[in-house]
Design an enzyme around this catalytic site. Structure first.
Site, PDB file in Angstrom:
ATOM      1  N   HIS A 549      -4.969   8.802  -5.624  1.00  0.00           N
ATOM      2  CA  HIS A 549      -3.902   8.983  -6.612  1.00  0.00           C
ATOM      3  C   HIS A 549      -2.576   9.214  -5.899  1.00  0.00           C
ATOM      4  O   HIS A 549      -1.834  10.128  -6.227  1.00  0.00           O
ATOM      5  CB  HIS A 549      -4.242  10.164  -7.535  1.00  0.00           C
ATOM      6  CG  HIS A 549      -5.535   9.968  -8.271  1.00  0.00           C
ATOM      7  ND1 HIS A 549      -6.263  11.013  -8.803  1.00  0.00           N
ATOM      8  CD2 HIS A 549      -6.219   8.836  -8.571  1.00  0.00           C
ATOM      9  CE1 HIS A 549      -7.345  10.520  -9.400  1.00  0.00           C
ATOM     10  NE2 HIS A 549      -7.345   9.209  -9.270  1.00  0.00           N
TER      11      HIS A 549
HETATM   12  C1  LIG Z   1     -11.079   2.946  -5.245  1.00  0.00           C
HETATM   13  C2  LIG Z   1     -10.121   3.472  -6.268  1.00  0.00           C
HETATM   14  C3  LIG Z   1     -10.612   4.062  -7.421  1.00  0.00           C
HETATM   15  C4  LIG Z   1      -9.733   4.563  -8.379  1.00  0.00           C
HETATM   16  N1  LIG Z   1     -10.248   5.035  -9.539  1.00  0.00           N
HETATM   17  C5  LIG Z   1      -9.397   5.384 -10.540  1.00  0.00           C
HETATM   18  C6  LIG Z   1      -9.899   5.731 -11.819  1.00  0.00           C
HETATM   19  O1  LIG Z   1     -11.115   5.685 -12.065  1.00  0.00           O
HETATM   20  N2  LIG Z   1      -9.015   6.100 -12.777  1.00  0.00           N
HETATM   21  C7  LIG Z   1      -7.666   6.143 -12.540  1.00  0.00           C
HETATM   22  O2  LIG Z   1      -6.913   6.512 -13.442  1.00  0.00           O
HETATM   23  N3  LIG Z   1      -7.174   5.821 -11.333  1.00  0.00           N
HETATM   24  C8  LIG Z   1      -8.004   5.401 -10.348  1.00  0.00           C
HETATM   25  N4  LIG Z   1      -7.487   4.990  -9.158  1.00  0.00           N
HETATM   26  C9  LIG Z   1      -6.021   4.955  -9.007  1.00  0.00           C
HETATM   27  C10 LIG Z   1      -5.350   3.893  -9.871  1.00  0.00           C
HETATM   28  O3  LIG Z   1      -6.199   2.776 -10.041  1.00  0.00           O
HETATM   29  C11 LIG Z   1      -4.014   3.466  -9.272  1.00  0.00           C
HETATM   30  O4  LIG Z   1      -3.196   4.596  -9.095  1.00  0.00           O
HETATM   31  C12 LIG Z   1      -3.229   2.491 -10.155  1.00  0.00           C
HETATM   32  O5  LIG Z   1      -4.033   1.413 -10.589  1.00  0.00           O
HETATM   33  C13 LIG Z   1      -2.016   1.987  -9.388  1.00  0.00           C
HETATM   34  O6  LIG Z   1      -1.254   1.119 -10.185  1.00  0.00           O
HETATM   35  P1  LIG Z   1       0.090   0.499  -9.614  1.00  0.00           P
HETATM   36  O7  LIG Z   1       0.593  -0.434 -10.664  1.00  0.00           O
HETATM   37  O8  LIG Z   1       0.989   1.577  -9.149  1.00  0.00           O
HETATM   38  O9  LIG Z   1      -0.311  -0.306  -8.293  1.00  0.00           O
HETATM   39  P2  LIG Z   1      -1.458  -1.394  -8.022  1.00  0.00           P
HETATM   40  O10 LIG Z   1      -2.357  -1.529  -9.197  1.00  0.00           O
HETATM   41  O11 LIG Z   1      -2.055  -1.042  -6.712  1.00  0.00           O
HETATM   42  O12 LIG Z   1      -0.672  -2.772  -7.928  1.00  0.00           O
HETATM   43  C14 LIG Z   1       0.063  -3.211  -6.833  1.00  0.00           C
HETATM   44  C15 LIG Z   1      -0.105  -4.721  -6.742  1.00  0.00           C
HETATM   45  O13 LIG Z   1       0.897  -5.244  -5.880  1.00  0.00           O
HETATM   46  C16 LIG Z   1       0.313  -6.215  -5.033  1.00  0.00           C
HETATM   47  N5  LIG Z   1       1.135  -6.300  -3.831  1.00  0.00           N
HETATM   48  C17 LIG Z   1       1.357  -5.325  -2.927  1.00  0.00           C
HETATM   49  N6  LIG Z   1       2.197  -5.760  -1.966  1.00  0.00           N
HETATM   50  C18 LIG Z   1       2.516  -7.033  -2.285  1.00  0.00           C
HETATM   51  C19 LIG Z   1       3.344  -7.997  -1.676  1.00  0.00           C
HETATM   52  N7  LIG Z   1       4.018  -7.741  -0.546  1.00  0.00           N
HETATM   53  N8  LIG Z   1       3.441  -9.230  -2.245  1.00  0.00           N
HETATM   54  C20 LIG Z   1       2.764  -9.513  -3.403  1.00  0.00           C
HETATM   55  N9  LIG Z   1       1.972  -8.613  -4.013  1.00  0.00           N
HETATM   56  C21 LIG Z   1       1.848  -7.391  -3.468  1.00  0.00           C
HETATM   57  C22 LIG Z   1      -1.075  -5.670  -4.785  1.00  0.00           C
HETATM   58  O14 LIG Z   1      -1.942  -6.658  -4.305  1.00  0.00           O
HETATM   59  C23 LIG Z   1      -1.449  -5.137  -6.159  1.00  0.00           C
HETATM   60  O15 LIG Z   1      -2.025  -6.125  -6.964  1.00  0.00           O
HETATM   61  C24 LIG Z   1      -8.334   4.500  -8.172  1.00  0.00           C
HETATM   62  C25 LIG Z   1      -7.848   3.918  -7.015  1.00  0.00           C
HETATM   63  C26 LIG Z   1      -8.715   3.391  -6.071  1.00  0.00           C
HETATM   64  C27 LIG Z   1      -8.156   2.754  -4.837  1.00  0.00           C
END
Ligand SMILES: Cc1cc2nc3c(=O)[nH]c(=O)nc-3n(C[C@H](O)[C@H](O)[C@H](O)COP(=O)(O)OP(=O)(O)OC[C@H]3O[C@@H](n4cnc5c(N)ncnc54)[C@H](O)[C@@H]3O)c2cc1C
Ligand SMILES: *[C@@H]1O[C@H](CO)[C@@H](O)[C@H](O)[C@H]1NC(C)=O
Ligand SMILES: *[C@@H]1O[C@H](CO)[C@@H](O)[C@H](O)[C@H]1NC(C)=O
Length: 614
Positions: A549
């Site tokens: 997180h």
């Molecule tokens: C193993 C695991 C289990 C988890 N379990 C839970 C859970 O059960 N419940 C919960 O609430 N949270 C959980 N979390 C946390 C939660 O899923 C994340 O905090 C949340 O999904 C993050 O969302 P975001 O939009 O910030 O980033 P992300 O969903 O990480 O999106 C970022 C995106 O940007 C892309 N990207 C990055 N750099 C580049 C680039 N240079 N060029 C193009 N694309 C790029 C990535 O590939 C990715 O698709 C978990 C996390 C992990 C790792």
């Protein structure tokens, strides 16, 4: 598992059959059809109104909402590919960490944590796929405490108090939760499905009763009060993973000619007009070729808590000392990556029981489970178990300085352990040493011994980490030092939690199953008396397991806040036409897992952007 593989191959091979395609649609497996869609090939100097970098939880939400306006051309750039049948199968959540849909980051070696990991490096997985981390996480749906958001607002983040963000959580949600049909805290017509997990072990029923016997009342942790015990609420649809991509983009992708999705495409920096400090577009790499896209209105970074700060720094926006050290000219000095909070857990305690067949082992998935899940679409088989997570408990610690309605700790009840996949996935995904697995968990696996684990998580740690770049190559990892357990008090909170977890298992409902603590000492902690406070302190620093997180690397705050990177409108301070929209803007660790908040941030950002441009 072999059968599963065979079935998958069969499925994919017969995709050409129209009848099967129709069936897959009905089964909620429509994502598999995406394999037939060839990725968009970028065109150099293509121009869009908005370029969203990262198709994760927040990025998919934002791109879907912005492209509702047919006048706006939106590009969604994603480094990873498309979801397959493994992503859609909730019980396989842990396995996904071993695939190319994980960025596979590690921390720098930790001095005070992760001693059970190879080289003391904690694994820091992140999703690299359409759907981002929402496509490989554990699907727990959890928003946070009223006081979390009110505290954001008190720091000068106008518009982010609980009453102001709740409508955005609701806008994204489509709940199918038994007993909560009329709750004002749940919506039933948003894009993102939230369900009960319909497969439940007998262990979780006993656990929930035991928690009640220990004084934790039943609650909806997304409702009026978080405190107490609840069966988990999951981002699944008919028992299949419902990622940000499945919820927001997949249903509209073919219907919106103004939305261009670019998988397998890596953004390498933001193109900036230095004189006006305004974002002009992005540079990206697709199949080893470099392209430039122009943005008429805005560039929005939704690349997640590690990659959004990395992209800002690669573009000359960040701490002066770090940028100078790697030879990048400073466009705008800002404290990017200077703060990093996370939720560190103790993996355990684990308890053994006298039951049989209740713990999730791969060998416990039967042929009838597989046929029933994939062919009949039954959402109540073991395959719908979200990696074994079945219940959450929110509680106070006796040492808490916070108000009574603000939990300090969470127990995550899992009908299993590292042994749930026979050491083939979770252990490697988390970088655990072989010795840990062989000593603690392999014997459980060999004996098919039923057991469950209570992961203990601290919500408001005092330890603070950071992230920085050690070179300017966009294809290398940023350095990540979460600095776990640097503050001793964080360990004491987890110790309080372990004691309460053990107390719950001493209640009649769990005693009736013969529940007892797994009493094999953790390797490295044999010198301490088993079960003593010092033993558990050692175990905490060894079996350190993050729930991923990470927040605050592009912290939100007013211009007067020296720790802030983006404004409460999510605009990068000192820059024009550039925002960050993802979990990296969250200013302090919430009393929650962070996926739901990413959707809320995406929904709210869409409103902020519409407000500026319409
Ligand atoms: C193993 C695991 C289990 C988890 N379990 C839970 C859970 O059960 N419940 C919960 O609430 N949270 C959980 N979390 C946390 C939660 O899923 C994340 O905090 C949340 O999904 C993050 O969302 P975001 O939009 O910030 O980033 P992300 O969903 O990480 O999106 C970022 C995106 O940007 C892309 N990207 C990055 N750099 C580049 C680039 N240079 N060029 C193009 N694309 C790029 C990535 O590939 C990715 O698709 C978990 C996390 C992990 C790792
Ligand atoms: C439920 O979601 C829909 C779709 O996003 C939205 O239009 C509606 O306002 C939401 N309802 C509530 C009560 O928030
Ligand atoms: C559980 O099994 C153990 C070992 O066989 C036995 O001693 C104990 O009485 C059993 N407990 C219950 C409640 O069945």
């Amino acid at each position: 598992m072999l059968l599963l593989a065979l079935l998958t191959t069969h499925f994919v091979a017969s995709l050409a059959e129209p009848r099967l395609i129709q069936q897959l649609r009905e089964l909620g497996l429509a994502n598999l059809l995406e394999q037939e869609v060839r990725p968009n090939v970028p065109r150099n100097s293509a121009s869009y109104d908005f370029i969203v970098v990262g198709a994760g939880a927040a990025g998919c939400t934002l791109a879907a909402r912005l492209s509702e306006n047919p006048q706006w051309r939106v590009a969604l750039i994603e480094a990873g590919g498309v979801e397959n049948i493994a992503h859609l199968t909730p019980v396989m959540a842990g396995q996904l960490q071993l695939t190319a849909s994980n960025w596979n980051y590690h921390s720098v070696p930790q001095r005070l944590a992760c001693r059970g990991m190879n080289n003391h490096e904690c694994a820091l997985p992140r999703g690299k796929i359409l759907g981002g981390t929402s496509s490989m996480n554990f699907m727990i749906y959890n928003r946070g405490n009223r006081r979390d958001f009110d505290a954001w607002a008190e720091r000068g983040n106008h518009g982010w108090s609980y009453d102001e963000v709740l409508p955005y959580f609701l806008r994204s949600e489509s709940a199918q939760l038994q007993g909560l049909e009329h709750s004002p805290y749940h919506n039933h017509s948003g894009p993102l499905s939230v369900e009960d997990v319909r497969y439940r072990s007998s262990l979780v029923h006993a656990y929930v009763r035991a928690a009640e016997q220990a004084g934790h009342s039943r609650t909806d942790y997304n409702g009026q009060s978080q405190l107490g015990v609840s069966y988990v609420q999951a981002n699944t649809l008919n028992g299949r993973r419902h990622s940000a991509y499945s919820a927001y983009i997949q249903p509209v992708r073919r219907l919106r000619p103004n939305l261009h999705v670019f998988p397998f495409t890596r953004a390498t920096r933001v193109l900036i007009d230095v004189a006006t400090k305004s974002a002009q577009g992005i540079e990206l790499v697709y199949k080893q070729r470099t392209y430039k896209f122009r943005a008429h209105k805005e560039v929005i970074l939704s690349a997640g808590a590690f990659n959004s700060p990395q992209l800002l720094m690669l573009s000359g926006i960040g701490p002066e000392d770090n940028l100078r050290a790697i030879g990048l000219p400073v466009v705008q000095a800002l404290p990017v990556g200077k703060l990093l909070y996370d939720h560190m857990c103790h993996f355990g305690p684990t308890f053994v029981t006298n039951t049989t067949g209740q713990t999730i082992f791969p060998t416990s998935v039967t042929l009838s489970d597989i046929l029933s899940f994939y062919l009949a679409g039954n959402p109540a088989t073991r395959l719908s178990s979200i990696g074994g997570v079945e219940a959450l408990t929110f509680l106070k610690s006796p040492r808490s300085q916070r108000p009574d309605d603000w939990p300090d700790l969470e127990f995550i009840f899992v009908a299993g352990s590292l042994a749930s996949d026979e050491g083939t996935a979770l252990k490697m995904g988390a970088n655990f040493k072989d010795e840990i697995y062989d000593t603690l968990y392999r014997p459980l696996q060999l004996a098919s011994q039923d057991h469950f684990t209570l992961l203990v998580m601290q919500f408001h740690p005092k330890s603070v980490g950071r992230l920085w770049l050690h070179n300017r190559n966009p294809f290398t990892w940023p350095k990540i030092d979460p600095n776990y357990f640097q503050n001793e008090e964080d360990v004491e909170y987890l110790l309080d939690g372990i004691k309460e977890a053990i107390r719950i298992t001493q209640m009649p409902a769990l005693q009736a199953l013969g529940t007892r603590l797994l009493d094999r000492p953790v390797p490295g902690c044999e010198d301490q008396r088993f079960g003593s406070d010092d033993y558990w302190r050692c175990s905490i620093r060894t079996m350190s397991y993050t729930l991923h997180h990470q927040v605050a690397t592009c912290r939100m705050g007013p211009a007067t806040d020296p720790t802030a990177v983006v404004s409460p409108e999510l605009k990068v301070h000192g820059m024009r036409k550039l925002r960050v929209v993802d979990t990296s803007v969250i200013p302090i660790s919430p009393t929650a897992h962070t996926n739901a908040a990413a959707f809320m941030i995406g929904e709210k950002a869409a409103d902020l952007i519409r407000g500026d441009w319409l």
